[in-house]
Design an enzyme around this catalytic site. Structure first.
Site, mmCIF file in Angstrom:
data_model
loop_
_atom_site.group_PDB
_atom_site.id
_atom_site.type_symbol
_atom_site.label_atom_id
_atom_site.label_comp_id
_atom_site.label_asym_id
_atom_site.label_seq_id
_atom_site.Cartn_x
_atom_site.Cartn_y
_atom_site.Cartn_z
ATOM 1 N N SER A 8 27.304 -1.814 40.499
ATOM 2 C CA SER A 8 27.829 -1.326 39.113
ATOM 3 C C SER A 8 28.248 -0.098 39.288
ATOM 4 C CB SER A 8 26.665 -1.369 38.156
ATOM 5 O OG SER A 8 27.149 -0.848 36.859
ATOM 6 N N HIS A 33 31.073 -4.582 39.744
ATOM 7 C CA HIS A 33 30.682 -4.859 38.305
ATOM 8 C C HIS A 33 31.206 -3.677 37.729
ATOM 9 C CE1 HIS A 33 28.252 -6.577 35.268
ATOM 10 N NE2 HIS A 33 28.014 -5.482 34.957
ATOM 11 N N ASP A 35 31.413 -1.821 33.862
ATOM 12 C CA ASP A 35 30.910 -2.037 32.555
ATOM 13 C C ASP A 35 31.721 -1.310 31.605
ATOM 14 O OD1 ASP A 35 28.440 -3.258 33.002
ATOM 15 O OD2 ASP A 35 27.602 -1.470 34.007
ATOM 16 N N MET A 37 32.335 0.075 27.997
ATOM 17 C CA MET A 37 31.585 0.078 26.694
ATOM 18 C C MET A 37 32.610 1.022 25.686
ATOM 19 S SD MET A 37 28.092 1.447 28.209
ATOM 20 C CE MET A 37 27.203 0.860 29.733
ATOM 21 N N HIS A 67 32.493 -6.417 32.225
ATOM 22 C CA HIS A 67 31.488 -6.717 31.636
ATOM 23 C C HIS A 67 31.819 -6.080 30.262
ATOM 24 C CE1 HIS A 67 26.853 -6.092 30.366
ATOM 25 N NE2 HIS A 67 27.580 -6.727 29.448
ATOM 26 N N MET A 69 31.087 -4.701 26.909
ATOM 27 C CA MET A 69 30.162 -4.316 25.969
ATOM 28 C C MET A 69 30.839 -3.582 24.902
ATOM 29 S SD MET A 69 27.083 -2.985 28.528
ATOM 30 C CE MET A 69 28.294 -2.728 29.790
ATOM 31 N N MET A 138 20.741 -9.567 30.397
ATOM 32 C CA MET A 138 20.371 -8.277 30.241
ATOM 33 C C MET A 138 18.879 -7.980 30.399
ATOM 34 S SD MET A 138 23.216 -6.501 30.355
ATOM 35 C CE MET A 138 22.714 -4.747 30.248
ATOM 36 N N ASP A 176 21.611 -7.761 35.101
ATOM 37 C CA ASP A 176 21.822 -6.594 34.925
ATOM 38 C C ASP A 176 20.890 -5.709 34.235
ATOM 39 O OD1 ASP A 176 23.300 -4.167 34.734
ATOM 40 O OD2 ASP A 176 24.941 -4.942 33.679
#
Length: 226
Positions: A8, A33, A35, A37, A67, A69, A138, A176
């Protein structure tokens, strides 16, 4: 199913993002990965499609696991697909029409996946398990790296593995949050095979060696999984 490490980049050095990512992949990572946000769904802001597109130029053959979020993911999914995402996961908690959102991801040529936060029960996903590439559990509350692993997530992983077997489905199980040398065996024994790791890979020392050691520990645990 084959154990895979998904480094990640949330914990990487953003001043040398591509270099750090390459080192983690050379150490055994097979999926990157990413992330994403938005500062609303989670209390942090990270990257958007331009960063994904830049990384795609540097890593043309790597599987990108995006991913999301974020709130209103349907509005942004096409941009991430265009930027080079291969897998796109959305939170059950953020989707008003989850099945429709997963169909959108698939229609854009990406593998659809769904994520659940620590407080969300596994069975909220019952109606979409036959449509997803993977389920991401998660094991920390999303928003920040280097958090402590929530051990209650192991029961969720076990439940998903049992449901997968009982229904004859083929979705993969990803985890994760807090995945490190002291937790990876428990995670693998519970039934996960896609292992997201940020701080354990990028947080200290040699990135290649960190990835190699973590993947080795996961594979060793796989040999003793019931």
């Amino acid at each position: 199913m084959t154990i895979e490490l998904a480094p990640s980049i949330l914990s990487a050095n953003f001043a040398r993002l591509a270099e750090d990512a390459k080192a983690a992949l050379e150490g055994g990572g097979s999926v990157l990965h990413l992330d994403v946000m938005d500062g609303h769904f989670v209390p942090n802001i990270t990257i958007g499609p331009p960063v994904v597109a830049s990384l795609r130029k540097a890593l043309p053959d790597t599987v990108f696991d995006c991913h999301l979020m974020i709130e209103n993911p349907d509005s942004y999914i096409p941009a991430f697909a265009d930027a080079g995402a291969n897998w796109i996961s959305v939170h059950q908690e953020a989707c008003v029409h989850l099945h429709r959102t997963l169909q959108l991801i698939e229609s854009l040529g990406c593998e659809p996946a769904v994520v659940i936060n620590p407080a969300t029960p596994v069975h909220t996903l019952d109606e979409v398990l036959d449509t997803v590439h993977h389920v991401l559990v998660m094991s920390v509350n999303p928003g920040f790296g280097a958090q402590t692993f929530i051990h209650g997530s192991l029961n969720k992983i076990k439940t998903l593995a049992e449901v997968r077997e009982s229904l004859g489905l083929s979705f993969r199980i990803e985890v994760d949050g807090g995945v490190a040398l002291d937790t990876v065996s428990d995670v693998v024994h519970a039934g996960a095979e896609l292992l997201v790791a940020g701080n354990a890979v990028f947080g200290h020392g040699n990135i290649r060696e960190n990835a190699k050691k973590l993947l080795g520990a996961a594979r060793a645990a796989m040999l003793t999984r019931a």
